[in-house]
Design an enzyme around this catalytic site. Structure first.
Site, PDB file in Angstrom:
ATOM      1  N   ARG A 137       0.853  -1.200   0.000  1.00  0.00           N
ATOM      2  CA  ARG A 137       0.000   0.000   0.000  1.00  0.00           C
ATOM      3  C   ARG A 137       0.883   1.242   0.000  1.00  0.00           C
ATOM      4  NH1 ARG A 137      -3.604   0.204   5.152  1.00  0.00           N
ATOM      5  NH2 ARG A 137      -4.362  -1.710   4.138  1.00  0.00           N
ATOM      6  N   HIS A 196       1.722  -2.060   5.643  1.00  0.00           N
ATOM      7  CA  HIS A 196       1.530  -2.441   4.245  1.00  0.00           C
ATOM      8  C   HIS A 196       2.521  -1.717   3.331  1.00  0.00           C
ATOM      9  CE1 HIS A 196      -2.184  -4.922   4.148  1.00  0.00           C
ATOM     10  NE2 HIS A 196      -2.530  -4.243   5.231  1.00  0.00           N
ATOM     11  N   ASP A 222      -3.452  -8.483   3.396  1.00  0.00           N
ATOM     12  CA  ASP A 222      -4.797  -8.757   3.911  1.00  0.00           C
ATOM     13  C   ASP A 222      -5.409  -9.834   3.027  1.00  0.00           C
ATOM     14  OD1 ASP A 222      -4.497  -6.706   5.764  1.00  0.00           O
ATOM     15  OD2 ASP A 222      -5.527  -5.226   4.521  1.00  0.00           O
ATOM     16  N   GLU A 276      -7.138  -7.794  13.680  1.00  0.00           N
ATOM     17  CA  GLU A 276      -7.722  -7.976  12.350  1.00  0.00           C
ATOM     18  C   GLU A 276      -7.459  -9.403  11.875  1.00  0.00           C
ATOM     19  OE1 GLU A 276      -5.913  -4.976   9.886  1.00  0.00           O
ATOM     20  OE2 GLU A 276      -6.954  -3.332  10.881  1.00  0.00           O
ATOM     21  N   HIS A 309      -5.234  -9.742   8.575  1.00  0.00           N
ATOM     22  CA  HIS A 309      -3.986  -8.987   8.431  1.00  0.00           C
ATOM     23  C   HIS A 309      -2.780  -9.805   8.901  1.00  0.00           C
ATOM     24  CE1 HIS A 309      -1.833  -4.922   8.879  1.00  0.00           C
ATOM     25  NE2 HIS A 309      -0.991  -5.777   9.472  1.00  0.00           N
TER      26      HIS A 309
END
Length: 275
Positions: free
Chosen positions: A113, A158, A165, A247, A250
């Site tokens: 990301r 990320h 994910d 999460e 994740h």
């Protein structure tokens, strides 16, 4: 307990997925010099497209679409491609082989990301008037609490390239309809039959659900949902992935190649070209 598919079904699914992946990884036509210059910074040589490591892993890159907690495509996501450091991609390939033998496939929602995408999240979180996706992604959380509760931060693992994910999909994967912007929203923690359709196994919540029910070991998650989360966590742990407890989706591959670097090249195959 989760039903296990036989080896023959897994081999058929693997063959079908490989054909699809090969089609999606056809070499791109070289861009002219002006287009290359406009494409932005390049990824270091240690980064690869996940499909080059394993074309059978399914992709549902949410931030290239409007079906996410912001409600629009996110800055820096130019193509629905999963980019990761090479060791992370290779470790996912090993995990995929384990799951295929059981009749399942991995599916990635987000991989590398860029920092510009994180900055987009921060701007959105600071705009308390924009709650267009609240009903689905954070129905029980006041938007003013997103920073304090840890759902939004100014930096993301990320951006270092070793975090992903993902979920598990039973094979053969079902075709799911696309999200239509403006359609009625359903809370991400609603029963699976009511949530936005996803071809994955039932994990108890949808992806990116800002709720304590998304905590991997939340005691309210029981039965098949808990079994599914355990299958994902234990399979990935065998190959060096560490789960973020808040999460279920994740995971970070350890040791990270770039533990202190936050990259900002776009999510695009052009970022992986060396010219």
């Amino acid at each position: 307990m989760m039903r296990t598919r036989g080896p023959a079904a897994a081999r058929r699914a693997l063959t079908a997925l490989a054909v699809t992946g090969a089609a999606l990884t056809a070499p791109a036509v070289a861009a002219p010099p002006a287009a290359r210059a406009a494409s932005g910074p390049k990824a270091p040589g240690e980064f690869v497209a996940l499909r080059s490591a394993d074309p059978t892993i399914l992709h549902d890159i949410r931030y290239t679409t409007a079906h996410n907690f912001v409600g629009e495509p996110i800055d820096g996501y130019r193509r629905p491609v999963c980019i990761l450091t090479r060791p992370t991609a290779q470790a996912l390939r090993k995990a995929q082989r384990t799951l295929l033998r059981k009749g399942y496939s991995l599916k990635v929602y987000d991989c590398y990301r860029p920092q510009r995408a994180v900055d987009h999240f921060v701007r959105w979180a600071e705009d308390l008037s924009d709650e267009r996706m609240k009903k689905e992604f954070y129905p029980h959380v006041d938007k003013s609490r997103l920073f304090a509760d840890g759902y939004i931060a100014e930096k993301s693992g990320h951006s270092r390239g070793s975090t992903v994910d993902l979920t598990i999909v039973p094979l053969p994967a079902r075709k799911t309809r696309p999200y239509v912007p403006g359609e009625p929203l359903v809370p991400c923690h609603a029963p699976r039959s009511e949530r936005f359709p996803d071809d994955s196994v039932d994990m108890g919540t949808g992806f990116d659900c800002f709720d304590t029910l998304s905590h991997t070991d939340d005691p309210r998650i029981q039965g098949a949902q808990r079994t599914n989360r355990r299958l994902l966590k234990e399979t990935l742990a065998r190959f060096g992935f560490v789960n973020l407890p808040e999460e279920w989706w994740h995971f970070t591959h350890k040791p990270e190649l770039f533990p202190d670097t936050y990259f900002d090249f776009p999510v695009s195959r052009r970022s992986l070209t060396r010219s």
